[in-house]
Design a protein around this motif. Structure first.
Motif, mmCIF file in Angstrom:
data_model
loop_
_atom_site.group_PDB
_atom_site.id
_atom_site.type_symbol
_atom_site.label_atom_id
_atom_site.label_comp_id
_atom_site.label_asym_id
_atom_site.label_seq_id
_atom_site.Cartn_x
_atom_site.Cartn_y
_atom_site.Cartn_z
ATOM 1 N N ALA A 2 -24.216 -42.702 -61.278
ATOM 2 C CA ALA A 2 -25.601 -43.146 -61.337
ATOM 3 C C ALA A 2 -26.495 -42.162 -60.587
ATOM 4 C CB ALA A 2 -25.726 -44.534 -60.721
ATOM 5 N N PRO A 3 -27.724 -41.946 -61.067
ATOM 6 C CA PRO A 3 -28.622 -41.042 -60.365
ATOM 7 C C PRO A 3 -28.971 -41.587 -58.991
ATOM 8 C CG PRO A 3 -29.780 -42.234 -62.098
ATOM 9 C CD PRO A 3 -28.329 -42.525 -62.267
ATOM 10 N N ARG A 4 -29.083 -40.712 -58.003
ATOM 11 C CA ARG A 4 -29.407 -41.129 -56.647
ATOM 12 C C ARG A 4 -30.913 -41.185 -56.473
ATOM 13 N NH1 ARG A 4 -25.580 -37.013 -53.399
ATOM 14 N NH2 ARG A 4 -26.506 -35.616 -54.910
ATOM 15 N N GLN A 5 -31.412 -42.305 -55.952
ATOM 16 C CA GLN A 5 -32.834 -42.463 -55.741
ATOM 17 C C GLN A 5 -33.258 -41.730 -54.479
ATOM 18 O OE1 GLN A 5 -34.778 -44.196 -58.172
ATOM 19 N NE2 GLN A 5 -32.811 -43.785 -59.129
ATOM 20 N N SER A 6 -34.528 -41.362 -54.444
ATOM 21 C CA SER A 6 -35.008 -40.551 -53.341
ATOM 22 C C SER A 6 -36.121 -41.258 -52.579
ATOM 23 C CB SER A 6 -35.519 -39.205 -53.858
ATOM 24 O OG SER A 6 -36.228 -38.531 -52.840
ATOM 25 N N PRO A 7 -35.890 -41.627 -51.319
ATOM 26 C CA PRO A 7 -36.978 -42.194 -50.527
ATOM 27 C C PRO A 7 -38.110 -41.198 -50.301
ATOM 28 C CG PRO A 7 -35.054 -41.754 -49.142
ATOM 29 C CD PRO A 7 -34.627 -41.566 -50.563
ATOM 30 N N THR A 8 -37.803 -39.912 -50.362
ATOM 31 C CA THR A 8 -38.841 -38.892 -50.154
ATOM 32 C C THR A 8 -39.907 -38.967 -51.232
ATOM 33 O OG1 THR A 8 -37.200 -37.421 -49.171
ATOM 34 C CG2 THR A 8 -39.269 -36.427 -49.861
ATOM 35 N N VAL A 9 -39.490 -39.007 -52.487
ATOM 36 C CA VAL A 9 -40.440 -39.077 -53.592
ATOM 37 C C VAL A 9 -41.203 -40.395 -53.544
ATOM 38 C CG1 VAL A 9 -40.676 -39.127 -56.106
ATOM 39 C CG2 VAL A 9 -39.073 -37.533 -55.029
ATOM 40 N N LYS A 10 -40.501 -41.491 -53.255
ATOM 41 C CA LYS A 10 -41.168 -42.795 -53.176
ATOM 42 C C LYS A 10 -42.220 -42.792 -52.073
ATOM 43 C CE LYS A 10 -38.656 -45.012 -56.297
ATOM 44 N NZ LYS A 10 -37.678 -43.994 -56.662
ATOM 45 N N ARG A 11 -41.907 -42.191 -50.927
ATOM 46 C CA ARG A 11 -42.860 -42.184 -49.818
ATOM 47 C C ARG A 11 -44.110 -41.373 -50.182
ATOM 48 N NH1 ARG A 11 -39.660 -40.537 -46.192
ATOM 49 N NH2 ARG A 11 -40.325 -38.385 -45.851
ATOM 50 N N ARG A 12 -43.926 -40.239 -50.831
ATOM 51 C CA ARG A 12 -45.071 -39.417 -51.211
ATOM 52 C C ARG A 12 -45.942 -40.118 -52.255
ATOM 53 N NH1 ARG A 12 -44.732 -33.865 -49.945
ATOM 54 N NH2 ARG A 12 -45.871 -33.306 -51.825
ATOM 55 N N ARG A 13 -45.318 -40.763 -53.224
ATOM 56 C CA ARG A 13 -46.090 -41.458 -54.244
ATOM 57 C C ARG A 13 -46.808 -42.666 -53.652
ATOM 58 N NH1 ARG A 13 -43.418 -41.237 -60.218
ATOM 59 N NH2 ARG A 13 -43.491 -38.977 -60.399
ATOM 60 N N LEU A 14 -46.130 -43.379 -52.764
ATOM 61 C CA LEU A 14 -46.756 -44.514 -52.112
ATOM 62 C C LEU A 14 -47.982 -44.062 -51.314
ATOM 63 C CD1 LEU A 14 -46.661 -47.533 -51.257
ATOM 64 C CD2 LEU A 14 -45.209 -46.808 -49.336
ATOM 65 N N ALA A 15 -47.846 -42.953 -50.599
ATOM 66 C CA ALA A 15 -48.959 -42.445 -49.790
ATOM 67 C C ALA A 15 -50.170 -42.142 -50.663
ATOM 68 C CB ALA A 15 -48.513 -41.189 -49.035
#
Length: 291
Positions: A2-15
């Protein structure tokens, strides 16, 4: 896998989403922060992705901004994901901060375009090549850290083992594959690996030969990201450019910057050998090394 999710991308998009929603609501950062009983610097750090906000704080901000319930829950879900630990955290003792950001983005990219003029990109390196490249880096790596660095580089490649792995386009300057990193045997194994990888679906490798008479004086990577599922109110950035430097990295997201690098990549691709010709040339180089 399964693809690994990235908290980094989520944090940047959330910001970016929180900043845009605040601006649409006609509120300054100071006004919004006071309304949820925080100071302006707190909200500023959230909107620049320096900190990971608690989901309850995100919910309070969204209520203040007048976001409807379905969209608000989608944003809060992303806020929870942004607080998770990335797979790379186990290597934090050998990772510079600036590269942690890149790993998080690479892990969730939907498309990766890479131009390399000096070395084979990390996603395609063999273990022997990676070890030799790390040991010979211009910034010395302590001997006791080399194997950890190698393990990290190989684990990064799991992103290409996923069933729905990102599209990968690589342009290699001929100098990158002529340079004998680790010696003839290591380099022959690396060339064989490139031939195999270039035959896989959604992976395209092109060689930019010396005879092309053109090139670019710096390596770079372009990353595309998939949109978040509806009803997330996400007009966030979908592409950025990563440029590695000796002491850090540049993350270029401005439309003009991204457009310039995208045009440069396509020009280099047009000058490079086609995929089949590239495989033939790489096989020829491997045979020469074997001889």
């Amino acid at each position: 896998m399964a693809p690994r999710q990235s908290p980094t991308v989520k944090r940047r998009r959330l910001a970016l989403t929180l900043r845009q929603l605040r601006e649409r609501a006609g509120l300054s950062a100071a006004e919004a922060a006071r309304a949820v009983e925080h100071d302006t610097s707190w909200l500023s750090r959230i909107e620049t992705a320096e900190v990971r906000p608690h989901p309850n704080d995100v919910r309070a901000l969204l209520a203040l901004y007048g976001v409807d319930e379905s969209q608000a829950e989608a944003v809060v879900a992303v806020a929870r994901q942004a607080r998770q630990r990335g797979w790379w955290q186990q290597y934090s003792n050998v990772l510079p901060d600036w590269f942690v950001t890149y790993l998080g983005m690479e892990s969730e990219a939907s498309a990766i375009r890479s131009y390399q003029c000096q070395t084979v990109p990390g996603l395609l390196q063999t273990e022997g090549y990676a070890r030799a490249a790390i040991r010979g880096a211009p910034v010395p790596v302590p001997e006791e850290e080399i194997e950890r660095q190698v393990a990290l580089r190989i684990e990064r490649q799991a992103v290409l083992a996923a069933e729905d792995h990102p599209t990968l386009r690589v342009i290699l300057d001929e100098g990158a594959v002529r340079r004998l990193v680790g010696g003839p045997q290591v380099m022959r194994e690396q060339l064989d690996r490139l031939v195999r990888e270039s035959s896989r679906p959604r992976i395209r490798i092109q060689l930019l030969p010396f005879s092309a008479g053109t090139g670019f004086d710096g390596s770079f990577v372009m990353l595309d990201f998939p949109p978040l599922p509806e009803p997330y109110p996400d007009p966030a950035e979908s592409r950025l450019v990563y440029v590695d430097t000796l002491a850090g990295a540049l993350y270029l997201e401005g439309p003009t910057q991204v457009s310039a690098y995208s045009a440069a990549f396509e020009q280099l691709a047009a000058a490079a050998l086609a995929t089949r010709q590239t495989r033939d040339r790489l096989r020829e180089m491997a045979r020469d090394l074997a001889g």
